[in-house]
Design a protein around this motif. Structure first.
Motif, PDB file in Angstrom:
ATOM      1  N   GLY A   1     -12.458  -3.180  -5.408  1.00 13.56           N
ATOM      2  CA  GLY A   1     -12.752  -2.990  -7.002  1.00 13.56           C
ATOM      3  C   GLY A   1     -12.626  -1.340  -7.055  1.00 13.56           C
ATOM      4  O   GLY A   1     -11.977  -0.966  -8.033  1.00 13.56           O
ATOM      5  N   GLU A   2     -13.271  -0.643  -6.515  1.00  7.79           N
ATOM      6  CA  GLU A   2     -13.440   0.816  -6.410  1.00  7.79           C
ATOM      7  C   GLU A   2     -12.136   1.122  -6.148  1.00  7.79           C
ATOM      8  O   GLU A   2     -11.752   2.183  -6.922  1.00  7.79           O
ATOM      9  N   LYS A   3     -11.638   0.866  -5.269  1.00 11.24           N
ATOM     10  CA  LYS A   3     -10.311   1.557  -4.813  1.00 11.24           C
ATOM     11  C   LYS A   3      -9.155   1.253  -5.942  1.00 11.24           C
ATOM     12  O   LYS A   3      -8.348   2.213  -6.067  1.00 11.24           O
ATOM     13  N   ALA A   4      -9.306   0.155  -6.246  1.00  8.39           N
ATOM     14  CA  ALA A   4      -8.323  -0.278  -7.559  1.00  8.39           C
ATOM     15  C   ALA A   4      -8.583   0.534  -8.768  1.00  8.39           C
ATOM     16  O   ALA A   4      -7.336   1.165  -9.110  1.00  8.39           O
ATOM     17  N   ARG A   5      -9.688   0.829  -9.109  1.00 13.12           N
ATOM     18  CA  ARG A   5     -10.055   1.786 -10.258  1.00 13.12           C
ATOM     19  C   ARG A   5      -9.610   3.257  -9.865  1.00 13.12           C
ATOM     20  O   ARG A   5      -8.959   3.808 -10.820  1.00 13.12           O
ATOM     21  N   ARG A   6      -9.701   3.476  -8.652  1.00 17.03           N
ATOM     22  CA  ARG A   6      -9.187   4.954  -8.194  1.00 17.03           C
ATOM     23  C   ARG A   6      -7.825   5.074  -8.231  1.00 17.03           C
ATOM     24  O   ARG A   6      -7.219   5.963  -8.495  1.00 17.03           O
ATOM     25  N   ALA A   7      -7.194   4.001  -7.827  1.00 12.31           N
ATOM     26  CA  ALA A   7      -5.572   4.153  -7.833  1.00 12.31           C
ATOM     27  C   ALA A   7      -5.124   4.327  -9.354  1.00 12.31           C
ATOM     28  O   ALA A   7      -4.127   4.983  -9.661  1.00 12.31           O
ATOM     29  N   MET A   8      -5.759   3.720 -10.249  1.00 14.36           N
ATOM     30  CA  MET A   8      -5.554   3.667 -11.524  1.00 14.36           C
ATOM     31  C   MET A   8      -5.681   4.882 -12.344  1.00 14.36           C
ATOM     32  O   MET A   8      -5.207   5.497 -13.407  1.00 14.36           O
ATOM     33  N   ASP A   9      -6.897   5.704 -11.590  1.00 12.02           N
ATOM     34  CA  ASP A   9      -7.396   6.862 -12.317  1.00 12.02           C
ATOM     35  C   ASP A   9      -6.433   8.083 -12.456  1.00 12.02           C
ATOM     36  O   ASP A   9      -5.566   8.052 -11.285  1.00 12.02           O
ATOM     37  N   GLU A  10      -6.646   9.021 -12.940  1.00 14.36           N
ATOM     38  CA  GLU A  10      -5.652  10.483 -12.842  1.00 14.36           C
ATOM     39  C   GLU A  10      -5.508  10.932 -11.486  1.00 14.36           C
ATOM     40  O   GLU A  10      -6.619  11.015 -11.101  1.00 14.36           O
ATOM     41  N   GLY A  11      -4.264  11.025 -10.803  1.00 18.80           N
ATOM     42  CA  GLY A  11      -4.384  11.276  -9.579  1.00 18.80           C
ATOM     43  C   GLY A  11      -4.214  10.330  -8.402  1.00 18.80           C
ATOM     44  O   GLY A  11      -3.804  10.331  -7.409  1.00 18.80           O
ATOM     45  N   GLY A  12      -4.641   9.092  -8.824  1.00 17.61           N
ATOM     46  CA  GLY A  12      -4.711   7.790  -8.086  1.00 17.61           C
ATOM     47  C   GLY A  12      -3.274   7.587  -7.519  1.00 17.61           C
ATOM     48  O   GLY A  12      -2.165   8.125  -8.331  1.00 17.61           O
ATOM     49  N   SER A  13      -3.117   6.509  -6.765  1.00 13.68           N
ATOM     50  CA  SER A  13      -1.962   6.282  -6.067  1.00 13.68           C
ATOM     51  C   SER A  13      -1.226   5.698  -7.251  1.00 13.68           C
ATOM     52  O   SER A  13       0.220   5.933  -7.370  1.00 13.68           O
ATOM     53  N   SER A  14      -1.509   4.569  -7.978  1.00  9.28           N
ATOM     54  CA  SER A  14      -0.962   3.854  -8.895  1.00  9.28           C
ATOM     55  C   SER A  14      -0.496   5.047 -10.091  1.00  9.28           C
ATOM     56  O   SER A  14       0.670   4.878 -10.748  1.00  9.28           O
ATOM     57  N   TYR A  15      -1.364   5.725 -10.573  1.00  7.69           N
ATOM     58  CA  TYR A  15      -1.231   6.835 -11.574  1.00  7.69           C
ATOM     59  C   TYR A  15       0.053   7.602 -11.235  1.00  7.69           C
ATOM     60  O   TYR A  15       0.730   7.857 -11.981  1.00  7.69           O
ATOM     61  N   MET A  16       0.193   8.107  -9.746  1.00  8.62           N
ATOM     62  CA  MET A  16       0.994   8.884  -9.398  1.00  8.62           C
ATOM     63  C   MET A  16       2.509   8.223  -9.305  1.00  8.62           C
ATOM     64  O   MET A  16       3.541   8.660  -9.674  1.00  8.62           O
ATOM     65  N   ASN A  17       2.494   6.876  -8.894  1.00 10.09           N
ATOM     66  CA  ASN A  17       3.665   6.084  -8.980  1.00 10.09           C
ATOM     67  C   ASN A  17       4.255   5.791 -10.178  1.00 10.09           C
ATOM     68  O   ASN A  17       5.309   6.096 -10.441  1.00 10.09           O
ATOM     69  N   MET A  18       3.554   5.852 -11.353  1.00  8.39           N
ATOM     70  CA  MET A  18       3.926   5.623 -12.667  1.00  8.39           C
ATOM     71  C   MET A  18       4.471   6.721 -13.203  1.00  8.39           C
ATOM     72  O   MET A  18       5.607   6.893 -13.635  1.00  8.39           O
ATOM     73  N   LYS A  19       3.775   8.204 -12.571  1.00  4.85           N
ATOM     74  CA  LYS A  19       4.572   9.377 -13.040  1.00  4.85           C
ATOM     75  C   LYS A  19       5.950   9.654 -12.487  1.00  4.85           C
ATOM     76  O   LYS A  19       6.781   9.791 -13.047  1.00  4.85           O
ATOM     77  N   HIS A  20       6.085   9.217 -11.131  1.00  4.24           N
ATOM     78  CA  HIS A  20       7.306   9.091 -10.323  1.00  4.24           C
ATOM     79  C   HIS A  20       8.422   8.004 -11.106  1.00  4.24           C
ATOM     80  O   HIS A  20       9.416   8.619 -10.990  1.00  4.24           O
ATOM     81  N   LEU A  21       7.819   7.140 -11.390  1.00  3.52           N
ATOM     82  CA  LEU A  21       8.778   6.137 -12.263  1.00  3.52           C
ATOM     83  C   LEU A  21       9.465   6.872 -13.503  1.00  3.52           C
ATOM     84  O   LEU A  21      10.496   6.736 -13.740  1.00  3.52           O
ATOM     85  N   LEU A  22       8.568   7.498 -14.216  1.00  7.40           N
ATOM     86  CA  LEU A  22       8.979   8.112 -15.323  1.00  7.40           C
ATOM     87  C   LEU A  22       9.713   9.144 -15.165  1.00  7.40           C
ATOM     88  O   LEU A  22      10.794   9.568 -15.870  1.00  7.40           O
ATOM     89  N   GLN A  23       9.323   9.822 -14.229  1.00 11.85           N
ATOM     90  CA  GLN A  23      10.100  11.067 -13.841  1.00 11.85           C
ATOM     91  C   GLN A  23      11.694  10.514 -13.456  1.00 11.85           C
ATOM     92  O   GLN A  23      12.649  11.349 -13.705  1.00 11.85           O
ATOM     93  N   TYR A  24      11.565   9.434 -12.637  1.00 12.42           N
ATOM     94  CA  TYR A  24      12.979   9.123 -12.113  1.00 12.42           C
ATOM     95  C   TYR A  24      13.977   8.756 -13.292  1.00 12.42           C
ATOM     96  O   TYR A  24      15.230   8.841 -13.017  1.00 12.42           O
ATOM     97  N   PHE A  25      13.415   8.207 -14.197  1.00 13.41           N
ATOM     98  CA  PHE A  25      14.250   7.490 -15.505  1.00 13.41           C
ATOM     99  C   PHE A  25      14.303   8.690 -16.615  1.00 13.41           C
ATOM    100  O   PHE A  25      14.795   8.442 -17.567  1.00 13.41           O
ATOM    101  N   SER A  26      13.889  10.034 -16.372  1.00 18.83           N
ATOM    102  CA  SER A  26      13.818  10.919 -17.556  1.00 18.83           C
ATOM    103  C   SER A  26      14.780  11.712 -17.435  1.00 18.83           C
ATOM    104  O   SER A  26      15.483  11.893 -16.533  1.00 18.83           O
TER     105      SER A  26
END
Ligand code: UDP
Length: 480
Positions: free
Chosen positions: A455-480
């Motif tokens: 659960g803690e890892k999940a929250r960290r993944a979504m927090d700023e700088g976390g793995s999912s946060y960064m993947n969302m950033k890359h997704l947006l960059q890819y289509f911008s």
């Protein structure tokens, strides 16, 4: 000149698919995209409060309502969601109706001033949504509402043509070429994509749509299943953006209460009740948005819960209690257990419940959203009671690989509309499983610790700088 990239989201018309895609819409819009979310009148009506709130906030999410041609496809009027199907025999008609949305979708896409940057369509949607994007040369991404563990298993079984040589559907086999721990299944527990309901044509076109997409977005996170994500990405040879758990978008209570549908219980009532309970003492029981429990099994569950003596919140659907004897039994049961239990009749505010510290366990049908919500919102262990589709494989991931669940012992899928005679888990076994989960001694403590840690890892993944946060950033960059 349009500055924000425009994403068009096309969910499958089922709660377990629309809900995470709406969470995704929020995340994309908050992170700099403009979003169109395709829906229908009945489905929009369920989330009216959410839509109004978005309008008020100015968040750039536009809800596009198409008319689902129910009658034309052989569906009862207003049957716009899989949870409204009179029976699973209407699966084909529902897919046909969704396929007919191609025309309004294409018109909508053509009507845009500039072509959308990306269209994200559910893997389970019929191929017509893909065709519309292909025709207009709009980059397309596939959304799997599952883990990577599940599609990886399903692909490997399909590619190795395992089912061609299996005669006995209960014959066990190991998923071939699977990374890490060996996973043993049989055909009934791993029926593949669409829970085995799709025709060969539909399956082929879904796999083709996946193979020709720009990439995939998955409601999972890197720390949960790293080797499966890597292997899946390698196997497909394309980008897999893990951007979940999407449910963690819902931080404040207002969002959680109205998520997906109107709650059937007053929020203050449920919160006051939960506040009065000890930390991690309550077990929550729900079988998701559409799987039904037959009358005999329902009574068996109630009796097991009663015998366990644990505080509980139990979700019972309208159709399940439509038989007068069942409702009568439930009322008597409710009276006997009123000091320590609540029955929610209808739609539960699941994220509100799971996020409360009083909740210490979840008896779940292992729908992927519910599984992730148990991990992410609550960090609680589960009693796993899979019914159909990907749920037996989700159970494998939870019990065998992550070791955060106790199996209720199901071996065979049960139909969506369980018959009266179906008692697949007896009250004693339910009582035992609940005890094992909530008071499982040293082993139970270890299980709980692992769930909390994830659960803690999940929250960290979504927090700023976390793995999912960064993947969302890359997704947006890819289509911008
Ligand atoms: N859900 C809810 N209240 C209910 C039933 C379901 O909020 O009473 C939500 C749940 O939180 C999850 C989704 O509906 O987000 C169900 O998806 P899941 O993948 O768990 O199961 P499915 O309904 O697709 O079988």
């Amino acid at each position: 000149m349009e500055s924000k990239p425009h994403f068009v989201l096309v969910p499958l018309l089922a709660q377990g698919h629309m809900i995470p895609m709406l969470d995704m819409a929020h995340l994309l819009a908050e992170r700099g995209a403009r979003v169109s979310y395709i829906t229908t009148a009945v489905n929009a009506g369920r989330i009216k409060t959410t839509i109004d709130r978005i309008k008020e906030s100015g968040l750039p999410i536009h809800f596009v309502e198409f008319q689902l041609p129910c009658a034309k496809a052989g569906l009862p009027e207003g049957c716009e969601n899989f949870d409204l199907l009179p029976s699973i025999d209407f699966f084909k008609s529902m897919m046909l109706a969704i396929g007919m949305l191609r025309e309004p979708l294409e018109l909508y896409l053509r009507a845009q001033h500039s072509p959308p940057a990306c269209i994200i369509t559910d893997f389970c949607n019929p191929p017509e949504t893909t065709d519309a994007a292909r025709e207009l040369r709009i980059p397309r991404v596939i959304f799997h509402t599952t883990s990577c563990f599940f599609p990886l298993c399903a692909h490997l079984i399909y590619r190795h043509k395992i089912f061609d040589r299996i005669i006995d559907e209960y014959e066990t086999f190991l998923v071939p070429d699977f990374p890490g721990e060996a996973i043993e299944v049989n055909k009934v527990q791993a029926p593949g994509f669409f829970g085995g309901l799709a025709s060969e044509d539909l399956l082929e076109s879904a796999l083709k749509a996946e193979a020709t997409a720009e990439g995939l977005v998955i409601n999972s996170f890197d720390e949960l299943e790293p080797s499966y994500i890597q292997q899946y990405e390698k196997m497909l040879g394309k980008k897999v953006w893990t951007i979940g758990p999407l449910c963690l978008y819902n931080k404040d209570v207002d969002n959680k209460v109205t998520r997906g549908n109107n709650s059937s219980i007053d929020n203050r009532k449920i919160l006051t009740w939960l506040d009065s309970k000890e930390e991690m003492s309550v077990i929550y029981i729900s079988f998701g948005s559409y799987a039904l429990v037959g009358p005999s099994q329902l009574i068996e569950i109630g009796s097991g819960l009663e015998a366990s003596n644990k505080p509980f919140i139990w979700v019972v659907k309208g159709v399940e209690r439509s038989i007068p004897e069942v409702e009568k039994w439930l009322c008597e049961f409710e009276e006997r257990t009123s000091s320590r239990g609540i029955i929610i009749r209808g739609w539960a505010p699941q994220m509100v419940i799971l996020s409360h510290p009083a909740v210490g366990g979840f008896l779940t049908h292992c729908g992927w959203n519910s599984t992730l919500e148990a991990v992410a919102a609550a960090g609680v262990p589960m009693v796993t009671w899979p019914r159909v589709a990907d749920q037996f494989l989700n159970e494998k991931l939870v019990v065998q690989v992550l070791r955060i669940g106790v199996s209720a012992g199901l071996k065979v899928p049960s139909s969506y509309l369980a018959e009266d005679s179906d008692v697949v888990v007896k009250r004693d076994d339910i009582e035992k499983a609940v005890w094992n989960l909530m008071d499982g001694g040293e082993e139970g403590e270890e299980r709980r610790k692992r769930a909390k840690d994830l659960g803690e890892k999940a929250r960290r993944a979504m927090d700023e700088g976390g793995s999912s946060y960064m993947n969302m950033k890359h997704l947006l960059q890819y289509f911008s």
